[in-house]
Design an enzyme around this catalytic site. Structure first.
Site, PDB file in Angstrom:
ATOM      1  N   GLY A  14       0.823  -1.216   0.000  1.00 19.43           N
ATOM      2  CA  GLY A  14       0.000   0.000   0.000  1.00 19.43           C
ATOM      3  C   GLY A  14       0.846   1.250   0.000  1.00 19.43           C
ATOM      4  O   GLY A  14       0.635   2.155   0.806  1.00 19.43           O
ATOM      5  N   ARG A  17      -0.144   5.690  -1.570  1.00 16.71           N
ATOM      6  CA  ARG A  17      -0.682   6.906  -0.921  1.00 16.71           C
ATOM      7  C   ARG A  17      -0.302   6.915   0.559  1.00 16.71           C
ATOM      8  O   ARG A  17       0.138   5.916   1.108  1.00 16.71           O
ATOM      9  CB  ARG A  17      -2.213   6.913  -1.004  1.00 16.71           C
ATOM     10  CG  ARG A  17      -2.766   7.003  -2.387  1.00 16.71           C
ATOM     11  CD  ARG A  17      -4.282   7.085  -2.398  1.00 16.71           C
ATOM     12  NE  ARG A  17      -4.927   5.818  -2.145  1.00 16.71           N
ATOM     13  CZ  ARG A  17      -5.774   5.590  -1.142  1.00 16.71           C
ATOM     14  NH1 ARG A  17      -6.064   6.534  -0.287  1.00 16.71           N
ATOM     15  NH2 ARG A  17      -6.335   4.400  -0.991  1.00 16.71           N
ATOM     16  N   VAL A  64      -3.110  -7.127  -1.296  1.00 14.93           N
ATOM     17  CA  VAL A  64      -2.871  -8.021  -0.144  1.00 14.93           C
ATOM     18  C   VAL A  64      -4.085  -8.878   0.192  1.00 14.93           C
ATOM     19  O   VAL A  64      -3.966  -9.866   0.914  1.00 14.93           O
ATOM     20  CB  VAL A  64      -2.417  -7.241   1.117  1.00 14.93           C
ATOM     21  CG1 VAL A  64      -1.144  -6.462   0.854  1.00 14.93           C
ATOM     22  CG2 VAL A  64      -3.515  -6.332   1.651  1.00 14.93           C
ATOM     23  N   ASN A  90       1.727  -2.344   5.501  1.00 15.07           N
ATOM     24  CA  ASN A  90       1.068  -1.053   5.729  1.00 15.07           C
ATOM     25  C   ASN A  90      -0.351  -1.005   5.162  1.00 15.07           C
ATOM     26  O   ASN A  90      -1.193  -0.265   5.675  1.00 15.07           O
ATOM     27  CB  ASN A  90       1.932   0.051   5.089  1.00 15.07           C
ATOM     28  CG  ASN A  90       1.167   1.340   4.924  1.00 15.07           C
ATOM     29  OD1 ASN A  90       0.989   2.096   5.878  1.00 15.07           O
ATOM     30  ND2 ASN A  90       0.666   1.603   3.717  1.00 15.07           N
ATOM     31  N   SER A 142      -2.641   0.248  14.851  1.00 13.14           N
ATOM     32  CA  SER A 142      -3.365   1.501  15.075  1.00 13.14           C
ATOM     33  C   SER A 142      -3.666   1.663  16.561  1.00 13.14           C
ATOM     34  O   SER A 142      -3.849   0.671  17.278  1.00 13.14           O
ATOM     35  CB  SER A 142      -4.690   1.493  14.315  1.00 13.14           C
ATOM     36  OG  SER A 142      -5.490   2.594  14.709  1.00 13.14           O
ATOM     37  N   TYR A 155     -12.326  -2.850  12.359  1.00 12.28           N
ATOM     38  CA  TYR A 155     -10.963  -2.305  12.215  1.00 12.28           C
ATOM     39  C   TYR A 155     -10.135  -2.571  13.486  1.00 12.28           C
ATOM     40  O   TYR A 155      -8.989  -3.019  13.414  1.00 12.28           O
ATOM     41  CB  TYR A 155     -11.081  -0.809  11.946  1.00 12.28           C
ATOM     42  CG  TYR A 155      -9.778  -0.078  11.712  1.00 12.28           C
ATOM     43  CD1 TYR A 155      -9.084  -0.210  10.511  1.00 12.28           C
ATOM     44  CD2 TYR A 155      -9.252   0.765  12.684  1.00 12.28           C
ATOM     45  CE1 TYR A 155      -7.902   0.476  10.295  1.00 12.28           C
ATOM     46  CE2 TYR A 155      -8.070   1.459  12.471  1.00 12.28           C
ATOM     47  CZ  TYR A 155      -7.390   1.310  11.273  1.00 12.28           C
ATOM     48  OH  TYR A 155      -6.212   1.998  11.068  1.00 12.28           O
ATOM     49  N   ALA A 157     -10.565  -4.916  15.695  1.00 15.44           N
ATOM     50  CA  ALA A 157     -10.262  -6.351  15.801  1.00 15.44           C
ATOM     51  C   ALA A 157      -9.125  -6.727  14.852  1.00 15.44           C
ATOM     52  O   ALA A 157      -8.228  -7.502  15.211  1.00 15.44           O
ATOM     53  CB  ALA A 157     -11.517  -7.164  15.474  1.00 15.44           C
ATOM     54  N   ILE A 188      -3.179  10.504  11.994  1.00 15.44           N
ATOM     55  CA  ILE A 188      -2.180  10.964  11.019  1.00 15.44           C
ATOM     56  C   ILE A 188      -2.914  11.532   9.801  1.00 15.44           C
ATOM     57  O   ILE A 188      -3.912  10.953   9.350  1.00 15.44           O
ATOM     58  CB  ILE A 188      -1.278   9.784  10.561  1.00 15.44           C
ATOM     59  CG1 ILE A 188      -0.717   8.986  11.768  1.00 15.44           C
ATOM     60  CG2 ILE A 188      -0.151  10.267   9.655  1.00 15.44           C
ATOM     61  CD1 ILE A 188       0.245   9.711  12.670  1.00 15.44           C
TER      62      ILE A 188
HETATM   63  P1  NAP Z   1      -4.700   5.626   3.038  1.00 13.99           P
HETATM   64  O1  NAP Z   1      -4.194   6.998   2.829  1.00 13.99           O
HETATM   65  O2  NAP Z   1      -6.152   5.341   2.901  1.00 13.99           O
HETATM   66  O3  NAP Z   1      -3.869   4.634   2.101  1.00 13.99           O
HETATM   67  C1  NAP Z   1      -4.145   3.256   2.147  1.00 13.99           C
HETATM   68  C2  NAP Z   1      -3.133   2.519   1.332  1.00 13.99           C
HETATM   69  O4  NAP Z   1      -3.436   1.114   1.467  1.00 13.99           O
HETATM   70  C3  NAP Z   1      -3.199   2.862  -0.131  1.00 13.99           C
HETATM   71  O5  NAP Z   1      -1.899   2.920  -0.660  1.00 13.99           O
HETATM   72  C4  NAP Z   1      -3.971   1.689  -0.725  1.00 13.99           C
HETATM   73  O6  NAP Z   1      -3.556   1.345  -2.033  1.00 13.99           O
HETATM   74  C5  NAP Z   1      -3.537   0.567   0.182  1.00 13.99           C
HETATM   75  N1  NAP Z   1      -4.466  -0.555   0.131  1.00 13.99           N
HETATM   76  C6  NAP Z   1      -5.778  -0.597   0.484  1.00 13.99           C
HETATM   77  N2  NAP Z   1      -6.272  -1.833   0.254  1.00 13.99           N
HETATM   78  C7  NAP Z   1      -5.251  -2.558  -0.261  1.00 13.99           C
HETATM   79  C8  NAP Z   1      -5.124  -3.892  -0.711  1.00 13.99           C
HETATM   80  N3  NAP Z   1      -6.150  -4.756  -0.695  1.00 13.99           N
HETATM   81  N4  NAP Z   1      -3.916  -4.314  -1.168  1.00 13.99           N
HETATM   82  C9  NAP Z   1      -2.870  -3.473  -1.206  1.00 13.99           C
HETATM   83  N5  NAP Z   1      -2.923  -2.188  -0.828  1.00 13.99           N
HETATM   84  C10 NAP Z   1      -4.114  -1.746  -0.358  1.00 13.99           C
HETATM   85  O7  NAP Z   1      -4.341   5.098   4.496  1.00 13.99           O
HETATM   86  P2  NAP Z   1      -3.179   5.548   5.517  1.00 13.99           P
HETATM   87  O8  NAP Z   1      -3.782   6.507   6.462  1.00 13.99           O
HETATM   88  O9  NAP Z   1      -1.941   5.873   4.794  1.00 13.99           O
HETATM   89  O10 NAP Z   1      -3.018   4.180   6.299  1.00 13.99           O
HETATM   90  C11 NAP Z   1      -1.906   3.310   6.128  1.00 13.99           C
HETATM   91  C12 NAP Z   1      -1.912   2.317   7.266  1.00 13.99           C
HETATM   92  O11 NAP Z   1      -1.819   3.018   8.503  1.00 13.99           O
HETATM   93  C13 NAP Z   1      -3.167   1.476   7.355  1.00 13.99           C
HETATM   94  O12 NAP Z   1      -2.861   0.161   7.746  1.00 13.99           O
HETATM   95  C14 NAP Z   1      -3.973   2.168   8.438  1.00 13.99           C
HETATM   96  O13 NAP Z   1      -4.871   1.290   9.076  1.00 13.99           O
HETATM   97  C15 NAP Z   1      -2.865   2.625   9.351  1.00 13.99           C
HETATM   98  N6  NAP Z   1      -3.237   3.728  10.237  1.00 13.99           N
HETATM   99  C16 NAP Z   1      -3.509   4.966   9.741  1.00 13.99           C
HETATM  100  C17 NAP Z   1      -3.844   5.985  10.623  1.00 13.99           C
HETATM  101  C18 NAP Z   1      -4.129   7.388  10.173  1.00 13.99           C
HETATM  102  O14 NAP Z   1      -4.480   8.214  11.038  1.00 13.99           O
HETATM  103  N7  NAP Z   1      -4.036   7.725   8.921  1.00 13.99           N
HETATM  104  C19 NAP Z   1      -3.909   5.733  11.988  1.00 13.99           C
HETATM  105  C20 NAP Z   1      -3.642   4.457  12.443  1.00 13.99           C
HETATM  106  C21 NAP Z   1      -3.291   3.474  11.560  1.00 13.99           C
HETATM  107  P3  NAP Z   1      -4.390   1.729  -3.359  1.00 13.99           P
HETATM  108  O15 NAP Z   1      -4.777   3.176  -3.248  1.00 13.99           O
HETATM  109  O16 NAP Z   1      -3.388   1.447  -4.441  1.00 13.99           O
HETATM  110  O17 NAP Z   1      -5.561   0.810  -3.424  1.00 13.99           O
END
Ligand code: NAP
Length: 247
Positions: A14, A17, A64, A90, A142, A155, A157, A188
């Site tokens: 992932g 983005r 994934v 990620n 998270s 989420y 779980a 974030i």
């Molecule tokens: P995001 O901006 O929504 O980006 C999500 C990324 O995951 C994208 O690159 C997307 O790829 C990829 N993705 C989604 N489904 C996928 C799949 N089936 N296979 C491969 N890639 C997939 O999210 P983010 O905020 O950067 O989050 C990244 C990680 O951090 C996640 O695990 C999220 O749970 C965790 N997190 C984020 C926050 C926050 O505040 N932002 C807080 C806690 C944890 P495509 O666009 O190419 O589909």
């Protein structure tokens, strides 16, 4: 910070983005050869790939939630990188809803992507890492997996599951010099949090002792630490990057 990451290979799931994209960029700045991967956002992943510092990077599709896509992606990595030192699990999604309205398919989608996706990638990576007797895996969990959150039972779980999975596999592979740890971000600034309702954003921000939203780079730097030899005696742990939201 002195790191030994120069020339080492890493796959970031992932990385089209948000946190994944920033992590890919930062690890390339640390000298790593990075496999940038995407599910739906090919054009964005290409942009990230083209912006990476250094040489020897890869760009490939890797969904994934699809075992065939994961296996094909790892075949490319094995062929092109000849092994894998680092993996950052990620990729993640949310499908928020209160329990009584939560659809089976939304529960399954979050578990399939966040938890099973981590399992599928970890299994193939560990195989290569054990052979090399060296490797480091960082799973992005998270704060929600630590505290729970109304409307996010699926989420929460999935992320708590990843933490328990991490500790278990860390015990299995520690003797082969393969380490697994988690980074648990708080709030974030990415697309994922951008889509939250304004009142929810305000409420979260009000609960953050540091009174600010984190940046993807804050997470990327913790990931780099856990990949590097600077953390060589750390395994099975979670580093929270949350401005004090949960202590
Ligand atoms: P995001 O901006 O929504 O980006 C999500 C990324 O995951 C994208 O690159 C997307 O790829 C990829 N993705 C989604 N489904 C996928 C799949 N089936 N296979 C491969 N890639 C997939 O999210 P983010 O905020 O950067 O989050 C990244 C990680 O951090 C996640 O695990 C999220 O749970 C965790 N997190 C984020 C926050 C926050 O505040 N932002 C807080 C806690 C944890 P495509 O666009 O190419 O589909």
């Amino acid at each position: 910070m002195k790191t030994d990451l120069n020339g080492k290979t890493v796959l970031v799931t992932g990385s089209s983005r948000g946190i994944g994209a920033e992590t890919a960029k930062y690890l390339a700045e640390c000298g790593m050869r990075v496999a940038v991967t995407y599910a739906g956002s090919k054009a964005k992943a290409e942009e990230i790939y083209n912006s990476l510092k250094g040489e020897g990077h890869l760009l490939l599709p890797l969904n994934v939630a699809d075992a065939t896509s994961v296996s094909e992606g790892f075949d490319v990595i094995s062929k092109e990188f000849g092994g894998l030192y680092g993996l950052v699990n990620n990729a993640g999604i949310t499908r928020d809803q209160l329990l009584l309205r939560l659809k089976d398919e939304d529960f399954d989608a979050v578990i399939e992507t966040n938890l099973k996706g981590t399992f599928l990638c970890t299994k193939l990576a560990v195989k290569m890492m054990m052979k090399a007797r060296s490797g480091s895996i960082v799973n992005i969990t998270s704060v929600i997996g630590q505290t729970g959150q109304a409307g996010q039972s699926n989420y929460a779980a999935s992320k708590a599951g990843v933490e328990a999975f991490t500790k278990s596999v860390a015990q299995e592979v520690a003797s082969r010099s393969v380490r697994l740890n988690c980074v648990a971000p708080g709030f974030i600034a990415t697309d994922m949090t951008d889509e939250l309702p304004e009142d929810r954003k305000k409420a979260i921000l009000g609960a953050v002792p540091m009174n600010s939203i984190g940046e993807p780079l804050d997470v990327a730097q913790a990931v780099a630490f856990l990949l590097s030899e600077n953390s060589k005696y750390i395994t099975g742990q979670t580093i929270s990057v949350n401005g004090g939201l949960f202590m």
